[in-house]
Design an enzyme around this catalytic site. Sequence first.
Site: not given
Ligand SMILES: Nc1ncnc2c1ncn2[C@@H]1O[C@H](COP(=O)(O)OP(=O)(O)OP(=O)(O)O)[C@@H](O)[C@H]1O
Ligand SMILES: C[C@@](O)(CCO)CC(=O)[O-]
Ligand SMILES: [Mg+2]
Length: 387
Positions: A144, A204
């Site tokens: 998310l 994002d």
């Molecule tokens: N509130 C926060 N505080 C500290 N670090 C954070 C926080 N939110 C995200 N992160 C960092 O981002 C990482 C998660 O990022 P990741 O891109 O893998 O998942 P996402 O952003 O939730 O999903 P997606 O990129 O698929 O939308 C965490 O492991 C941490 O390192």
């Molecule tokens: C998987 C991805 O396409 C979306 C992650 O929310 C990575 C990106 O666009 O940076």
């Molecule tokens: Mg992410």
Amino acid sequence: MEVRARAPGKIILAGEHAVVHGCTAVAASIDLYTYTSLRFPTPSDNDDTLKLQLKDIGLEFSWPVVRIKELLPEMDSHAISSPSSCSFEAIKAIAALVEEQNIPEANIGLASGVSAFLWLYTSIHGYKPAKAIVTSELPLGAGLGSSAAFCVALSAALLAVSDFVKLEFSHQGWQIFGDSELELVNKWAFEGEKIIHGKPSGIDNTVSTYGNMIKFKSGELTCIKTNMPLKMLITNTKVGRNTKALVASVSERTMRHSNAMSSVFNAVDSISNELATIIQSPVSDDLAITEKEEKLGELMEMNQGLLQCMGVSHASIETVIRTTLKYKLSTKLTGAGGGGCVLTLLPTLLSGAVVDKVIAELESCGFQCFIAGIGGRGLEISFSGSS
Ligand SMILES: Nc1ncnc2c1ncn2[C@@H]1O[C@H](COP(=O)(O)OP(=O)(O)OP(=O)(O)O)[C@@H](O)[C@H]1O
Ligand SMILES: C[C@@](O)(CCO)CC(=O)[O-]
Ligand SMILES: [Mg+2]
């Protein structure tokens, strides 16, 4: 004086991963936010440390400012207006600063977020002591956009107290940045995302900065206007995953099968464009809405099939798909996949009783379901205390 920034998470309706390879994707902000507040000590506090408190996780990190200066080269203050990538030397220095904090093994995924924090803080605000407090309504690492919301909220709070941004400190409540300031926040947040994601497309951080619903391709965004009531059930499979590793695995598959993967990406591009066209066309009556929802559902299923081709689905995601299919509902993963969150389109005419049944069945599998508002506000800033 305290500055607070909040930035929303997002869902991707179509086009994740393909967007990293130059194709179109469609995303919308959701009404779940990450909050960053910055507090600055007064000289009488005698506090010469930079602190980062991750409140919901119950962790706090602290660096003496002299230690940061010792390891990281001083930034040129003019660099604030032209965001730069973290150099190899700076990455190494930051890794050493993070390692000194002994992050517990169970939370080691946070190391990339803490690294992004150090890079953004020192690049935008230099080496001044402060305490940053972060809280989030988003599940971390679940698709998310938690990493982007973190980078956007942090960059915005830092820029809000820099000379590059003119805001009304005495204004009560949330206020928004102007266009050029939003652009600068978005660029810095993208640099933070690079540290966390490796090779982000920028979708994002862009949707977190600007909010609403957007079409995004090769760094360019187009705002999508819609009067279609779009309702999505979000199911968190609670299977942990990491966007950096998933993006890298798709790139490796692309190198092994470049022709096949380029056809997959082209198909996703067409799906995203068709989905955006459907969402944008005006709706007049219930029949029109139902027809559109059927098309959207079909496009989501097609996109999910192609994400499976890319190798980013997961057994837990397939379980959600099978469960919702029993109720004739369409489901696709959102974000990087490999677990994390899944979207199910809830048609307007679907009864509340059916929605409750689907949720109960999914939750009996150990998943967590919720419905979030889609396409709302982007980044906002507020100030409190005297300056
Ligand atoms: N509130 C926060 N505080 C500290 N670090 C954070 C926080 N939110 C995200 N992160 C960092 O981002 C990482 C998660 O990022 P990741 O891109 O893998 O998942 P996402 O952003 O939730 O999903 P997606 O990129 O698929 O939308 C965490 O492991 C941490 O390192
Ligand atoms: C998987 C991805 O396409 C979306 C992650 O929310 C990575 C990106 O666009 O940076
Ligand atoms: Mg992410």
